[in-house]
Scaffold this motif. Structure first.
Motif, short mmCIF file in Angstrom:
data_model
loop_
_atom_site.label_atom_id
_atom_site.label_comp_id
_atom_site.label_asym_id
_atom_site.label_seq_id
_atom_site.Cartn_x
_atom_site.Cartn_y
_atom_site.Cartn_z
N LEU A 97 0.83 -1.21 0.00
CA LEU A 97 0.00 0.00 0.00
C LEU A 97 0.86 1.25 0.00
O LEU A 97 0.59 2.21 -0.73
N GLU A 100 2.64 1.82 -3.43
CA GLU A 100 1.68 2.21 -4.47
C GLU A 100 1.15 3.63 -4.23
O GLU A 100 1.04 4.42 -5.17
N SER A 101 0.84 3.96 -2.98
CA SER A 101 0.29 5.28 -2.71
C SER A 101 1.34 6.38 -2.92
O SER A 101 1.00 7.46 -3.41
N GLN A 104 1.58 6.95 -6.63
CA GLN A 104 0.41 7.69 -7.15
C GLN A 104 0.37 9.13 -6.63
O GLN A 104 -0.38 9.94 -7.15
N ASN A 106 -0.90 10.55 -3.96
CA ASN A 106 -2.17 11.03 -3.41
C ASN A 106 -2.01 11.14 -1.90
O ASN A 106 -1.78 10.13 -1.22
N ALA A 108 -4.04 11.65 0.69
CA ALA A 108 -4.94 10.88 1.55
C ALA A 108 -4.56 9.40 1.55
O ALA A 108 -4.56 8.75 2.59
N ASP A 109 -4.22 8.88 0.38
CA ASP A 109 -3.82 7.47 0.29
C ASP A 109 -2.49 7.23 1.00
O ASP A 109 -2.29 6.19 1.64
N PHE A 112 -3.18 7.10 4.70
CA PHE A 112 -3.81 5.83 5.05
C PHE A 112 -2.77 4.70 5.04
O PHE A 112 -2.76 3.86 5.95
N ALA A 113 -1.92 4.67 4.02
CA ALA A 113 -0.91 3.61 3.92
C ALA A 113 0.07 3.68 5.09
O ALA A 113 0.42 2.65 5.69
N SER A 116 -1.68 2.44 8.16
CA SER A 116 -1.77 0.97 8.13
C SER A 116 -0.45 0.34 8.53
O SER A 116 -0.40 -0.61 9.32
#
Length: 124
Positions: A97, A100-101, A104, A106, A108-109, A112-113, A116
């Motif tokens: 995660l 990848e985030s 990208q 982003n 917010a992502d 979150f990652a 996590s």
């Protein structure tokens, strides 16, 4: 169960996990003559891999040192060890995660990652 068997099983779980971390690496899509740029663009995957490899590697060293001092085991220790190993194996998912985030880009992502990843680290 003898402590040696517990250590061998645990070492195997750590070894498999460290192997699985590298499976996030894929040959990138690229145009002829631009492979280096495509590989450099994969830096989030490499960064997440390095972070997780050394994190899991450090956990393995501590685990190994701790169990080297234990002379016998019981069912409670086996359950605790299995729980620890379960938590360690969770690290692969937030690592993916995270890479990848970041790729990208982003916000917010990415938050979150990282959250996590931090939750799994806290479990450990």
């Amino acid at each position: 169960m003898k402590i040696d068997r517990l250590q061998v099983f645990s070492d195997g779980v750590f070894a498999i996990l460290l192997t699985l971390l590298v499976l996030d690496f894929k040959v990138p899509d690229y145009q002829a003559g631009h492979l280096s740029q495509a590989v450099i663009a994969q830096w989030p995957t490499l960064a997440a891999y390095v972070l997780s490899f050394f994190y899991v590697g450090t956990l393995w060293l501590f685990h190994h040192d701790y169990f080297a001092k234990i002379k016998q085991t019981n069912w409670q220790l086996n359950v605790i060890n299995l729980s620890i190993l379960f938590a360690v194996t969770l690290i692969n998912y937030p690592t993916s995660l995270l890479s990848e985030s970041i790729a990208q880009q982003n916000g917010a992502d990415i938050r979150f990652a990282f959250t996590s990843y931090a939750i799994v680290a806290w479990l450990l």
